[in-house]
Design a protein around this motif. Structure first.
Motif, PDB file in Angstrom:
ATOM      1  N   THR A 179      -4.371  -0.396  -3.057  1.00 53.30           N
ATOM      2  CA  THR A 179      -5.239   0.036  -1.863  1.00 53.30           C
ATOM      3  C   THR A 179      -6.629  -0.248  -1.988  1.00 53.30           C
ATOM      4  N   LEU A 192      -5.751   0.221   4.327  1.00 57.15           N
ATOM      5  CA  LEU A 192      -4.797   0.151   3.061  1.00 57.15           C
ATOM      6  C   LEU A 192      -5.031   1.401   2.558  1.00 57.15           C
ATOM      7  N   SER A 193      -6.355   2.034   2.611  1.00 55.17           N
ATOM      8  CA  SER A 193      -6.251   3.553   1.947  1.00 55.17           C
ATOM      9  C   SER A 193      -5.691   4.307   2.716  1.00 55.17           C
ATOM     10  N   GLU A 234      -7.301   7.605  -5.687  1.00 54.65           N
ATOM     11  CA  GLU A 234      -7.837   6.368  -5.447  1.00 54.65           C
ATOM     12  C   GLU A 234      -9.171   6.108  -6.290  1.00 54.65           C
ATOM     13  N   GLY A 270      -1.844   4.024   2.326  1.00 51.68           N
ATOM     14  CA  GLY A 270      -1.290   4.465   1.012  1.00 51.68           C
ATOM     15  C   GLY A 270      -1.326   6.188   1.076  1.00 51.68           C
ATOM     16  N   SER A 282       0.791  -1.191   0.170  1.00 51.10           N
ATOM     17  CA  SER A 282      -0.084  -0.090   0.024  1.00 51.10           C
ATOM     18  C   SER A 282       0.879   0.986  -0.016  1.00 51.10           C
TER      19      SER A 282
END
Length: 253
Positions: free
Chosen positions: A177, A199-200, A168, A203, A75
């Motif tokens: 992510t 994970l977002s 994203e 990242g 990520s």
């Protein structure tokens, strides 16, 4: 960005240094100095911060320690890979937000006043930076006997974090992510998978660090910005981070 999403920090040690985190005595009620807390946190490794990020993941029990560290690394790489060409082009977060056509609003606090927020990204193409946390940050930094980032620098990091969430949306089907999912259940040919929400954030932290060329982990704001609202809450958060980080030994020097 809510408290669980906070990020960014101070110039305290060389970025390459690491230290073994020592879980503090939970019975101690005294609030450590902010300098002490940031100095200790600045020595944590990326693997230790990865476990902290996963400590807030609802599905964390699905992953063992090494898997958490691996997913965090993937990520982080996704965030860095998006940020590098932007930084190499010499664009600031503010300039890149304009290129993306994002509306950046700066408000005091959320209108409902029920939550402490630092910044938010809206899929409609808008980012909000809440100045209240920056006002409190200035008061906090004025009392620190060390070199510290300016209000403008922290504001840029907050914005950079939210820019990652905008990207994203653009690359939702391909970026790690978003595309990485975990199997929750399977019955015959039927199965249900879920995204891994932390994970977002991992990242976004890596993206902000790369784009703003930081020599420190953005996760330090998890303590620094909370301190401006409640020093005791920041100390509890600090202790919790060290407890989680103590599960990972630092690499040999």
């Amino acid at each position: 960005m809510s408290i669980r999403q906070i990020a960014r920090a101070l110039f305290l040690t060389n970025p390459g240094t690491t230290a073994r985190a020592t879980a503090p005595d939970a019975q101690k009620d005294a609030v450590p100095s902010l300098t002490e807390m940031l100095s200790q946190l600045s020595q944590l490794s990326e693997a230790q911060w990865a476990l902290y990020a996963f400590s807030r993941e609802p599905l964390r029990q699905k992953f063992d320690t090494q898997t958490r560290i691996f997913l965090a690394k993937e990520s982080s790489d996704a965030g860095v890979n998006l940020a590098k060409p932007i930084r190499q082009e010499g664009l600031s977060p503010e300039s890149y937000a304009k290129r993306l056509g994002l509306l950046v609003e700066r408000l005091g606090r959320p209108s409902d006043g029920s939550r402490v927020l630092f910044a938010q990204y809206f899929p409609s193409g808008k980012v909000r930076i809440y100045e209240d946390c920056l006002d409190k940050l200035e008061t906090t930094l004025a009392s620190l006997p060390l070199s510290a980032p300016t209000r403008k620098e922290v504001s840029s990091v907050l914005l950079a974090h939210e820019l990652f969430h905008a990207l994203e949306e653009k690359y939702a089907t391909s970026i790690f992510t978003r595309s990485k999912r975990v199997l929750l259940w399977k019955i015959g040919r039927w199965k249900y998978t879920s995204p891994i929400s932390c994970l977002s954030e991992i990242g976004a932290m890596a993206f902000a660090r790369e784009l703003c060329n930081l020599a420190y982990s953005p996760y330090l704001l998890d303590v620094l910005l909370v301190y401006g609202y409640n020093p005791a809450a920041a100390a509890n958060l600090y202790r919790g981070i060290l407890r989680v980080a103590a599960n990972v030994a630092p690499p040999p020097q």
